[in-house]
Design an enzyme around this catalytic site. Structure first.
Site, PDB file in Angstrom:
ATOM      1  N   SER A   1       0.924  -1.263  -0.047  1.00  0.00           N
ATOM      2  CA  SER A   1       0.030   0.033   0.028  1.00  0.00           C
ATOM      3  C   SER A   1       0.986   1.143  -0.062  1.00  0.00           C
ATOM      4  O   SER A   1       1.705   1.760  -0.879  1.00  0.00           O
ATOM      5  CB  SER A   1      -1.137   0.142   1.122  1.00  0.00           C
ATOM      6  OG  SER A   1      -1.851   1.020   1.047  1.00  0.00           O
TER       7      SER A   1
ATOM      8  N   ASP B   1     -10.013  -3.457  -5.033  1.00  0.00           N
ATOM      9  CA  ASP B   1      -9.158  -2.550  -4.635  1.00  0.00           C
ATOM     10  C   ASP B   1      -9.138  -1.058  -5.455  1.00  0.00           C
ATOM     11  O   ASP B   1      -8.899  -1.554  -6.705  1.00  0.00           O
ATOM     12  CB  ASP B   1      -8.055  -3.160  -4.528  1.00  0.00           C
ATOM     13  CG  ASP B   1      -6.971  -2.370  -3.693  1.00  0.00           C
ATOM     14  OD1 ASP B   1      -7.169  -1.176  -3.228  1.00  0.00           O
ATOM     15  OD2 ASP B   1      -5.615  -2.732  -3.885  1.00  0.00           O
TER      16      ASP B   1
ATOM     17  N   HIS C   1      -8.290  -4.736  -0.787  1.00  0.00           N
ATOM     18  CA  HIS C   1      -7.247  -4.047  -0.401  1.00  0.00           C
ATOM     19  C   HIS C   1      -6.691  -4.403   0.852  1.00  0.00           C
ATOM     20  O   HIS C   1      -7.499  -4.437   1.881  1.00  0.00           O
ATOM     21  CB  HIS C   1      -7.355  -2.459  -0.346  1.00  0.00           C
ATOM     22  CG  HIS C   1      -5.908  -1.635  -0.030  1.00  0.00           C
ATOM     23  ND1 HIS C   1      -5.168  -1.576  -1.102  1.00  0.00           N
ATOM     24  CD2 HIS C   1      -5.660  -0.943   1.097  1.00  0.00           C
ATOM     25  CE1 HIS C   1      -4.011  -0.766  -0.427  1.00  0.00           C
ATOM     26  NE2 HIS C   1      -4.497  -0.506   0.768  1.00  0.00           N
TER      27      HIS C   1
END
Length: 426
Positions: free
Chosen positions: A209, A366, A396
């Site tokens: 991320s 995501d 995610h």
């Protein structure tokens, strides 16, 4: 008989009053449950009800933390990080297999995982890991990241360096990237690699991320730094966030309200990271900050053109959102939006050509899916070998949800496949 009926009449009257009072309470409870828990999800997402409950917990905690800020008791992200890490923080705990120590590299806190298994004369591989959390949340000392790095060290017999960079709101861009780069550069010194018995030709940088953003940026910075002779062998990016110029890619449009990272939340994370005015969020959500009349973007538009960079299977029937006339205020006040250190996707091709082999992991559910896929295409176009690992049932953050009670089957699958790829290729 009369007395019997009177007594029962009063009994039912009393209980009817209780029931009448209870019904609204139950209705409110049901409404709150529906609001916080139930979200329509695609049937392909992994364990949807568990994801709904996890997301409901997050949103409930976020709402409380916003209340903390409204009451003047502190920044909501600082409160949120405190709650997230309160039950997760672990002291460095060594085992018979892995030695764990907390130390600092050039003033940056790191947690180092060293496998105790030794082979005479053999140097170890190493991964520098950068945790996610929107540049504002998480920690290398959290149970989830401790578990990941410990497992990598054990399974690969590799030295793991997990970087504890400073977070929003204490610092903003570029301090997070500066921390990650300083720690990485320190570790790549020959004498430090020798201290940890690391093979200088078998080192990777990785992150998930926002950590994937920092890992990509660090990798790009390294190839431009002539003071460093050691080159990375691999970069491994887990659902990375790589740009803030198009909040209407197909994955942003498709997953606008998909847990656990919503489109608006990602825009807010960007504004917090870049220390921007919160009122800019609406302009960014409709791509007003990248309208056609803004000449600052002329030279990089092709690097964001997902109609050319994405396969048709991801484009589907989605259309680009391009504003004809926009306000230059956002770009003017936040020039970092055009800085590759913040947005590695828009780096020059000449830089991409120098990068190491890449592993990029993306999840279907995501908003950041297309960031990773576009970067994979740009790297391939620059001649870099790329492994794109896509999960149709993934969402995610899935990889860090591999421990009870927030464990997901897809999280364990992603983690194991990621480690196996590194093990075979590093």
């Amino acid at each position: 008989m009369c007395r019997f009926f009177c007594e029962h009449f009063h009994f039912f009257a009393r209980h009817s009053a209780v029931m009448r009072a209870t019904v609204p309470v139950m209705a409110i409870a049901a409404a709150l449950t529906a609001y916080y828990v139930y979200i329509p999800l695609p049937n392909t997402v992994s364990e949807p009800w568990k994801l709904m409950l996890l997301d409901a917990t997050f949103r409930g905690v976020q709402d409380m933390c916003h209340l903390v800020q409204q009451l003047g008791l502190g920044h909501h992200l600082k409160a949120l990080n405190f709650v997230i890490t309160m039950f997760e923080m672990l002291a460095p705990q060594s085992s018979d297999i892995v030695e764990v120590t907390d130390t600092s590299f050039d003033g940056v806190q790191v947690r180092v995982f060293e496998p105790k298994k030794k082979v005479d004369g053999e140097l170890k591989r190493s991964i520098i890991y950068i945790h996610g959390g929107g540049w504002a949340l998480g920690s290398a000392r959290m149970r989830s990241y401790d578990h990941l790095c410990r497992k990598m060290a054990k399974d690969m017999n590799a030295v793991l360096v997990s970087i504890e960079y400073r977070l929003v709101p204490e610092v903003h861009f570029p301090e997070q990237i500066n921390d990650a780069y300083s720690a990485t550069k320190y570790f790549l010194q020959p004498e430090i690699l020798s201290q940890y018995s690391v093979d200088p030709s078998r080192i990777a940088v990785s992150g998930d991320s926002a950590g994937g953003n920092l890992a990509a940026a660090v990798t790009q910075q390294l190839v431009m730094d002539r003071s460093i002779n050691i080159r990375l062998k691999l970069q491994a990016l887990i659902y990375p966030v790589l740009q803030a110029l198009d909040f209407n890619t197909p994955s942003y449009q498709q997953n606008t309200a998909t847990p656990i990272l919503y489109k608006q939340v990602m825009a807010r994370f960007w504004l917090e990271y870049l220390n921007g005015d919160p009122s800019f969020v609406q302009a960014m959500l409709i791509n007003n900050h990248t309208a056609s009349n803004l000449s600052q973007l002329t030279s990089i538009r092709d690097r964001l053109n997902w109609t050319n960079l994405l396969p048709q299977s991801f484009i589907k029937n989605y259309k680009p959102v391009i504003q004809i006339m926009g306000s230059p205020q956002v770009i003017k006040e936040l020039p970092a939006l055009l800085d590759p250190r913040a947005a590695p996707l828009i780096a020059d091709k000449e830089i991409l050509q120098l990068l190491p082999r890449a592993y990029i992991l993306t999840c279907e559910h995501d908003v950041l899916r297309d960031d990773g896929i576009m970067y994979a295409k740009r790297l391939e176009d620059a001649g870099i070998e790329v492994t794109l690992d896509h999960y149709e049932d993934g969402f995610h953050g899935a990889m860090i949800f591999a421990l009870p009670p927030t464990n997901f089957d897809v999280g364990n699958k992603i983690m194991n496949n990621y480690i196996n790829w590194l093990d075979k290729n590093l």
